[in-house]
Design a protein around this motif. Sequence first.
Motif, mmCIF file in Angstrom:
data_model
loop_
_atom_site.group_PDB
_atom_site.id
_atom_site.type_symbol
_atom_site.label_atom_id
_atom_site.label_comp_id
_atom_site.label_asym_id
_atom_site.label_seq_id
_atom_site.Cartn_x
_atom_site.Cartn_y
_atom_site.Cartn_z
ATOM 1 N N THR A 16 0.652 -1.119 0.192
ATOM 2 C CA THR A 16 -0.100 0.111 0.079
ATOM 3 C C THR A 16 0.800 1.214 -0.042
ATOM 4 O O THR A 16 1.980 1.240 0.622
ATOM 5 N N ALA A 17 0.293 2.181 -0.624
ATOM 6 C CA ALA A 17 1.212 3.730 -0.763
ATOM 7 C C ALA A 17 0.872 4.255 0.627
ATOM 8 O O ALA A 17 -0.133 4.533 1.070
ATOM 9 N N GLY A 18 2.039 4.917 1.068
ATOM 10 C CA GLY A 18 2.001 5.824 2.135
ATOM 11 C C GLY A 18 2.197 7.274 1.685
ATOM 12 O O GLY A 18 2.425 7.514 0.535
ATOM 13 N N ASP A 19 2.377 8.188 2.557
ATOM 14 C CA ASP A 19 2.901 9.434 2.390
ATOM 15 C C ASP A 19 4.056 9.654 1.752
ATOM 16 O O ASP A 19 4.481 10.363 0.877
ATOM 17 N N SER A 20 5.110 8.909 2.479
ATOM 18 C CA SER A 20 6.668 9.039 1.935
ATOM 19 C C SER A 20 7.012 7.637 1.613
ATOM 20 O O SER A 20 8.163 7.588 1.114
ATOM 21 N N THR A 44 7.383 -8.643 -4.197
ATOM 22 C CA THR A 44 6.792 -7.405 -3.445
ATOM 23 C C THR A 44 7.309 -6.145 -3.549
ATOM 24 O O THR A 44 6.608 -5.297 -3.881
ATOM 25 N N ILE A 45 8.669 -6.250 -3.887
ATOM 26 C CA ILE A 45 9.232 -5.076 -4.129
ATOM 27 C C ILE A 45 8.903 -4.678 -5.790
ATOM 28 O O ILE A 45 8.612 -3.557 -5.983
ATOM 29 N N LEU A 46 9.124 -5.705 -6.383
ATOM 30 C CA LEU A 46 8.556 -5.370 -7.881
ATOM 31 C C LEU A 46 7.080 -4.829 -7.982
ATOM 32 O O LEU A 46 6.888 -4.158 -8.990
ATOM 33 N N ARG A 47 6.225 -5.491 -7.280
ATOM 34 C CA ARG A 47 4.859 -4.973 -7.270
ATOM 35 C C ARG A 47 4.933 -3.525 -7.104
ATOM 36 O O ARG A 47 4.017 -2.807 -7.591
ATOM 37 N N ALA A 48 5.585 -3.022 -6.069
ATOM 38 C CA ALA A 48 5.458 -1.697 -5.832
ATOM 39 C C ALA A 48 5.970 -0.693 -6.853
ATOM 40 O O ALA A 48 5.532 0.306 -7.043
ATOM 41 N N LEU A 49 6.981 -1.215 -7.552
ATOM 42 C CA LEU A 49 7.460 -0.451 -8.750
ATOM 43 C C LEU A 49 6.605 -0.566 -9.830
ATOM 44 O O LEU A 49 6.104 0.386 -10.410
ATOM 45 N N ILE A 50 5.770 -1.524 -10.021
ATOM 46 C CA ILE A 50 4.904 -1.745 -10.946
ATOM 47 C C ILE A 50 3.643 -0.974 -10.841
ATOM 48 O O ILE A 50 3.019 -0.233 -11.659
ATOM 49 N N ASP A 76 8.882 -1.158 5.886
ATOM 50 C CA ASP A 76 8.473 -0.166 4.717
ATOM 51 C C ASP A 76 9.387 -0.164 3.579
ATOM 52 O O ASP A 76 10.461 -0.845 3.555
ATOM 53 N N LEU A 77 8.806 0.406 2.391
ATOM 54 C CA LEU A 77 9.503 0.453 1.263
ATOM 55 C C LEU A 77 9.917 1.728 0.777
ATOM 56 O O LEU A 77 8.739 2.465 0.452
ATOM 57 N N ASP A 78 11.086 2.167 0.571
ATOM 58 C CA ASP A 78 11.519 3.734 0.148
ATOM 59 C C ASP A 78 11.686 3.421 -1.262
ATOM 60 O O ASP A 78 12.765 2.800 -1.728
ATOM 61 N N VAL A 79 10.609 3.783 -2.011
ATOM 62 C CA VAL A 79 10.923 3.735 -3.515
ATOM 63 C C VAL A 79 11.367 4.992 -4.198
ATOM 64 O O VAL A 79 10.568 5.883 -3.963
ATOM 65 N N ARG A 80 12.402 4.776 -5.057
ATOM 66 C CA ARG A 80 12.999 6.192 -5.550
ATOM 67 C C ARG A 80 13.204 6.015 -7.191
ATOM 68 O O ARG A 80 13.819 4.925 -7.586
ATOM 69 N N LEU A 81 12.712 6.809 -7.814
ATOM 70 C CA LEU A 81 13.033 6.756 -9.320
ATOM 71 C C LEU A 81 14.344 7.623 -9.446
ATOM 72 O O LEU A 81 14.576 9.082 -9.104
ATOM 73 N N ARG A 86 13.851 8.674 -22.261
ATOM 74 C CA ARG A 86 12.720 8.401 -23.154
ATOM 75 C C ARG A 86 12.562 7.024 -23.237
ATOM 76 O O ARG A 86 11.247 6.677 -23.571
ATOM 77 N N SER A 87 13.450 6.101 -22.735
ATOM 78 C CA SER A 87 13.331 4.733 -23.108
ATOM 79 C C SER A 87 13.388 3.782 -21.861
ATOM 80 O O SER A 87 13.080 2.604 -21.933
ATOM 81 N N SER A 88 14.070 4.458 -20.872
ATOM 82 C CA SER A 88 14.501 3.624 -19.619
ATOM 83 C C SER A 88 13.962 4.301 -18.419
ATOM 84 O O SER A 88 14.233 5.555 -18.336
ATOM 85 N N GLN A 89 13.792 3.628 -17.309
ATOM 86 C CA GLN A 89 13.793 4.215 -16.002
ATOM 87 C C GLN A 89 14.757 3.271 -15.086
ATOM 88 O O GLN A 89 14.873 2.018 -15.112
ATOM 89 N N HIS A 90 15.448 3.887 -14.031
ATOM 90 C CA HIS A 90 16.236 3.201 -13.122
ATOM 91 C C HIS A 90 15.651 3.583 -11.549
ATOM 92 O O HIS A 90 15.644 4.895 -11.186
ATOM 93 N N TRP A 91 15.522 2.344 -11.040
ATOM 94 C CA TRP A 91 14.794 2.704 -9.543
ATOM 95 C C TRP A 91 15.700 1.999 -8.676
ATOM 96 O O TRP A 91 16.544 1.158 -8.635
#
Length: 271
Positions: A16-20, A44-50, A76-81, A86-91
């Motif tokens: 679930t998404a939280g404030d931070s 589980t981590i991949l689900r947060a990213l998707i 807790d999962l601290d998820v950062r882009l 244009r073609s990729s993202q690194h997380w």
Amino acid sequence: MLTKGPHLFDDATKVTAGDSCWQGKTSPDYWAFVGPFGGCTAATILRALIDHPQRAGDPLSMTVNFCAPIVEGAFDLDVRLVKANRSSQHWCVEMTQAGEVTTLATAVFAERRPSWSHQQAAFPHSVPFEQARSFPRTPMIWTHQYDFRFVEGEPSFYGSPAASPLDAYSKQWIGDHVPRKIDMLSLMSMSDAFFGRIFLARRELVPFGTVSITTYFHTASDELEAEDITHVLAVADARIFHRSYGDQHGELWSPSGRLLATTTQIAYFKA
């Protein structure tokens, strides 16, 4: 037959998404000897990213480093882009409990555009899933959630240990015990669902744990959806066991002969 309603795997990987940061909790249904099954944690981590609103494209690769024991309960999962073009993202994702980092993951997502295609790897010969025998349950609870059907390299945990090292290669079908359609989360989790290679080489259970795993995805989500499958053919082997650590490399194939994912990992053992 696919079940209706929530699947145990979806419950176990729920976030679930939280404030931070994002939150989740461990599942007793995917418990290993001293902590949660690493494949479930990675999924589980991949689900947060998707599920992240900034995510674009499909998972291309994911590396998960298991830094410290994960205890039963919430995390807790601290998820950062970190970087996007244009073609990729690194997380980058940090899993913490009580303020301490337990797991560190990096992932690359990419827009998979039409291009020249060539699969050099050959589909491993195998009897169909339906003709292979289900492997008996093991003491590890997480394994109860999967239907393992060995074609080659079936392990034996209850006889005498091997007098000399055996072949660590195995070929098996893997599907959810309660059938669930294969998706990206399945591939991430199943890429860690091989039994430890040392279990096969020594023909016994020894203290063991994945330290770092990297999985590469060779299919797009729409292609995987079109496959419409509930099991994959999985092959794995090892090259070396040395001074408390051993490697593993594996492949996950669709029944139609498409290479869906490859994976490598380094694991600790005590023997």
